[in-house]
Design an enzyme around this catalytic site. Structure first.
Site, PDB file in Angstrom:
ATOM      1  N   LYS A  56      46.397  72.993  -6.270  1.00  0.00           N
ATOM      2  CA  LYS A  56      46.447  73.554  -6.093  1.00  0.00           C
ATOM      3  C   LYS A  56      45.567  74.583  -4.240  1.00  0.00           C
ATOM      4  CE  LYS A  56      46.046  75.457 -10.547  1.00  0.00           C
ATOM      5  NZ  LYS A  56      45.242  75.462 -11.805  1.00  0.00           N
TER       6      LYS A  56
ATOM      7  N   GLN B 116      39.654  76.247 -14.020  1.00  0.00           N
ATOM      8  CA  GLN B 116      41.201  75.566 -14.272  1.00  0.00           C
ATOM      9  C   GLN B 116      40.420  74.974 -16.070  1.00  0.00           C
ATOM     10  OE1 GLN B 116      43.390  74.376 -12.542  1.00  0.00           O
ATOM     11  NE2 GLN B 116      44.419  73.398 -14.638  1.00  0.00           N
TER      12      GLN B 116
ATOM     13  N   ASP C 250      44.334  84.397 -12.158  1.00  0.00           N
ATOM     14  CA  ASP C 250      44.855  83.387 -13.146  1.00  0.00           C
ATOM     15  C   ASP C 250      45.076  85.164 -13.749  1.00  0.00           C
ATOM     16  OD1 ASP C 250      45.229  81.387 -13.603  1.00  0.00           O
ATOM     17  OD2 ASP C 250      43.250  80.972 -13.848  1.00  0.00           O
TER      18      ASP C 250
END
Ligand code: GUN
Length: 294
Positions: free
Chosen positions: A54, A98, A121
């Site tokens: 990422k 994460q 997200d």
């Protein structure tokens, strides 16, 4: 019959190139690059690899990438304190924590602590609720990627029988919402579904996100269907090294389906590209700029 491949590498590269163009325009208007922060707690190797890829993709797209790596034993309070700091930092447009988080941390509480405007997200209940009610929102990257891929196979998803196998907050539920918004007829199936094979066989568009290696077999697929495989499972390969396989038995499925996503090189590639799209959208919205054209 042999299915045509929906190549995540090609589709994600196209998207990333578009992101780079828009990122340059937004950077000029902001006087700084859009910024994405990844927070990683602990040292799970798969999570480390995701965060690294990422970060690289963010920089390649001309955006600023920041990383916070915290030890496995980090307390919930410490993580919440970092999130409060990132929420207040004007150079940060997107915050990604994460998952999974270590057991001592309440994941829901952490997600709710992220400023919904920076929730790239799309996991915050505010964004999940806005998606479910048809309001503009930040949409989770993996399901967004699934829709983009499905649209490469079908000009419109309207009226298709779509079956989503899996009901997670990360993929299954938001994917079902996006498919409803596309006017598909949506069934959400899961591990407790009766006659799962028969349910899958009804699908014109079969999206599988159940996290079980080669769970869906070739004879679960309607001839001519489109199969989107979200699974990324690590299994020992013939050379002793781990290889990646999906939730669908690919070789069998490719004989029946019209379109299929491979693993690796399928949906996984799209997740990161869509995260970059969300970072652009968040940066533009926070600054009151026009939304990017992607
Ligand atoms: N873990 C697995 N998928 C995801 C994702 O899309 N975002 C985050 N933050 N963690 C994940």
């Amino acid at each position: 019959m042999s299915a045509k491949i929906l190549d995540g590498r090609v589709i994600a590269d196209e998207l990333r190139a578009q992101v780079a163009v828009e990122a340059a325009q937004i950077s000029a208007k902001l006087g700084r690059k859009p910024g994405l922060v990844a927070v990683l707690v602990g040292d799970d190797p798969a999570s480390q690899a995701y965060v690294k890829s990422k970060g690289k993709a963010t920089i390649d797209a001309g955006m600023a990438s920041f990383e916070h790596r915290l030890p496995e034993g980090t307390s919930e309070q410490e993580l919440l304190a970092l999130i409060a700091k990132l929420n207040a930092d004007d150079t940060v447009d997107g915050i990604l924590v994460q998952l999974p988080l270590p057991g001592q941390i309440d994941t829901a509480r952490v997600i709710e602590a992220i400023d919904p405007a920076k929730d790239v997200d799309g996991f915050h209940p505010m964004n999940a609720g806005r998606l479910a009610t048809g309001l503009p929102s930040l949409v989770p990257g993996t399901p967004m990627g699934c829709i983009i891929m499905a649209k490469k196979a079908h000009a419109s998803l309207a009226g298709l029988d779509a079956v989503v196998v899996g009901r997670s907050n990360i993929v299954g539920k938001p994917l079902a919402q996006l498919l409803i918004a596309e006017s598909a007829t949506v069934t959400v199936a899961h591990s407790k579904t009766k006659d799962l094979k028969e349910v899958c066989r009804r699908a014109d568009l079969l999206c599988v996100a159940i996290g079980k290696t080669e769970f869906v077999k070739g004879d679960w697929i309607k001839p001519g269907a489109t199969v989107i495989d979200v699974g990324i499972n690590r299994v020992p390969g013939p050379d002793g090294k781990n290889k990646l396989v999906g939730d669908v038995a690919y070789e069998e499925a490719a004989k029946v389906a019209a379109w299929i996503t491979p693993v690796p090189g399928g949906v996984g590639r799209m997740t990161v590209a869509c995260l970059l799209v969300n970072t652009l959208r968040a940066a533009a919205a926070r600054a009151g700029l026009e939304a990017p054209k992607i």
